[in-house]
Scaffold this motif. Sequence first.
Motif, short mmCIF file in Angstrom:
data_model
loop_
_atom_site.label_atom_id
_atom_site.label_comp_id
_atom_site.label_asym_id
_atom_site.label_seq_id
_atom_site.Cartn_x
_atom_site.Cartn_y
_atom_site.Cartn_z
N PRO A 173 3.79 42.78 21.16
CA PRO A 173 2.50 43.47 21.04
C PRO A 173 2.37 44.60 22.06
O PRO A 173 2.90 44.53 23.16
N GLY A 174 1.66 45.65 21.65
CA GLY A 174 1.35 46.73 22.57
C GLY A 174 2.37 47.84 22.62
O GLY A 174 2.29 48.72 23.48
N TYR A 175 3.33 47.85 21.69
CA TYR A 175 4.34 48.89 21.67
C TYR A 175 4.05 49.92 20.58
O TYR A 175 3.31 49.66 19.62
N VAL A 220 4.20 56.59 16.26
CA VAL A 220 4.15 55.82 15.01
C VAL A 220 3.77 54.38 15.33
O VAL A 220 4.53 53.68 16.02
N PRO A 221 2.64 53.91 14.83
CA PRO A 221 2.30 52.50 15.03
C PRO A 221 3.38 51.59 14.45
O PRO A 221 4.02 51.93 13.44
N VAL A 222 3.57 50.45 15.06
CA VAL A 222 4.64 49.56 14.64
C VAL A 222 4.59 49.22 13.16
O VAL A 222 5.63 49.26 12.48
N PRO A 223 3.43 48.91 12.57
CA PRO A 223 3.43 48.56 11.14
C PRO A 223 3.83 49.71 10.21
O PRO A 223 4.17 49.47 9.05
N GLU A 224 3.80 50.95 10.72
CA GLU A 224 4.07 52.10 9.87
C GLU A 224 5.49 52.64 9.98
O GLU A 224 5.86 53.56 9.25
N HIS A 236 15.16 45.93 22.46
CA HIS A 236 14.20 44.91 22.05
C HIS A 236 13.62 45.30 20.68
O HIS A 236 13.84 46.41 20.19
N ASP A 237 12.86 44.41 20.10
CA ASP A 237 12.24 44.68 18.79
C ASP A 237 10.74 44.81 18.97
O ASP A 237 10.03 43.82 19.14
N PRO A 238 10.22 46.05 18.93
CA PRO A 238 8.78 46.23 19.12
C PRO A 238 7.93 45.50 18.09
O PRO A 238 6.75 45.23 18.34
N ARG A 239 8.52 45.15 16.96
CA ARG A 239 7.76 44.40 15.95
C ARG A 239 7.42 42.99 16.43
O ARG A 239 6.52 42.35 15.87
N ASN A 272 17.23 61.21 10.80
CA ASN A 272 17.41 62.59 10.36
C ASN A 272 17.50 63.49 11.60
O ASN A 272 18.37 63.30 12.42
N ASP A 273 16.59 64.42 11.76
CA ASP A 273 16.65 65.32 12.91
C ASP A 273 15.94 64.76 14.14
O ASP A 273 16.02 65.35 15.22
N ALA A 274 15.24 63.66 13.99
CA ALA A 274 14.40 63.16 15.08
C ALA A 274 15.14 62.14 15.94
O ALA A 274 16.05 61.44 15.48
N ILE A 275 14.73 62.07 17.20
CA ILE A 275 15.13 61.01 18.13
C ILE A 275 13.97 60.03 18.19
O ILE A 275 12.83 60.42 18.46
N VAL A 276 14.27 58.76 17.95
CA VAL A 276 13.21 57.74 17.89
C VAL A 276 13.44 56.71 18.99
O VAL A 276 14.53 56.17 19.13
N THR A 277 12.40 56.44 19.75
CA THR A 277 12.43 55.40 20.76
C THR A 277 11.11 54.65 20.71
O THR A 277 10.27 54.89 19.83
N ALA A 278 10.91 53.74 21.64
CA ALA A 278 9.66 52.97 21.67
C ALA A 278 9.35 52.57 23.09
O ALA A 278 10.26 52.33 23.91
N THR A 279 8.06 52.48 23.39
CA THR A 279 7.63 52.01 24.71
C THR A 279 6.18 51.55 24.59
O THR A 279 5.58 51.60 23.50
N GLY A 280 5.61 51.11 25.69
CA GLY A 280 4.24 50.61 25.66
C GLY A 280 3.25 51.70 25.29
O GLY A 280 3.32 52.82 25.79
#
Length: 224
Positions: free
Chosen positions: A186-188, A162-166, A180-183, A118-126
Amino acid sequence: MPRCPDPWLVSFDLPFVPAYGRRQLTDWAVSCPFGPASFGTASQRPPDRPPHERGVRTAAARAWPGGAEGNPEMPTPRTHGERVAAARLRLQQEFQMWLSTGGSTGPHLIPVAFVGDNDAIVTATGENSRTVRNLLEAGRARVAVGTTSDVVMVDTALDGLVPVPEVASDVADRFAAVSHDPRQMPGYVYIRLLPRRIQVWNGFHEFPHRTVMLKGEWLSDPVD
């Protein structure tokens, strides 16, 4: 190895400006910084690198300010509506960005994949990374999508970690397709950023009117 002549250094100073047209480079511009014999004459340079990717500026660009008005060597800036559309499209279609954060330990910059939600930019890191620590401390970040000669610059506010499970499954699947797939790592943690200001330009000729969003709202008219 011979030192690059001063005109080469001047022609490559920042910020880079797109040079339009098929101008031949002088021999010294082609050969530096590797020495005058490295590439030979301008006609022997590596093919099909546009001038703006080489950092070369035409005389018209070097003469800026003065803008594109009445100057055939400077392109016509895109309209406000065209820049809004360009920003929307790039944030929807691109998937690589530079993410800059700051905190008590100073600034920090990383290259990272992203997807839109939607309006958000989503990324992931440690989750214990300096990026996350800076975001928790300052609550904001700056994002750059594109190149130095054609960029969408986004000032953002932290919407949440956002925690990975959520994370929503469609968001996680799309992110895994471009990174990569943070799922599986661990630790992402996922990061949601909300754009507050967006600026769009592809050269000095587009510095005026480059702001297309303020306070999280797309603008119907330019303000700068």
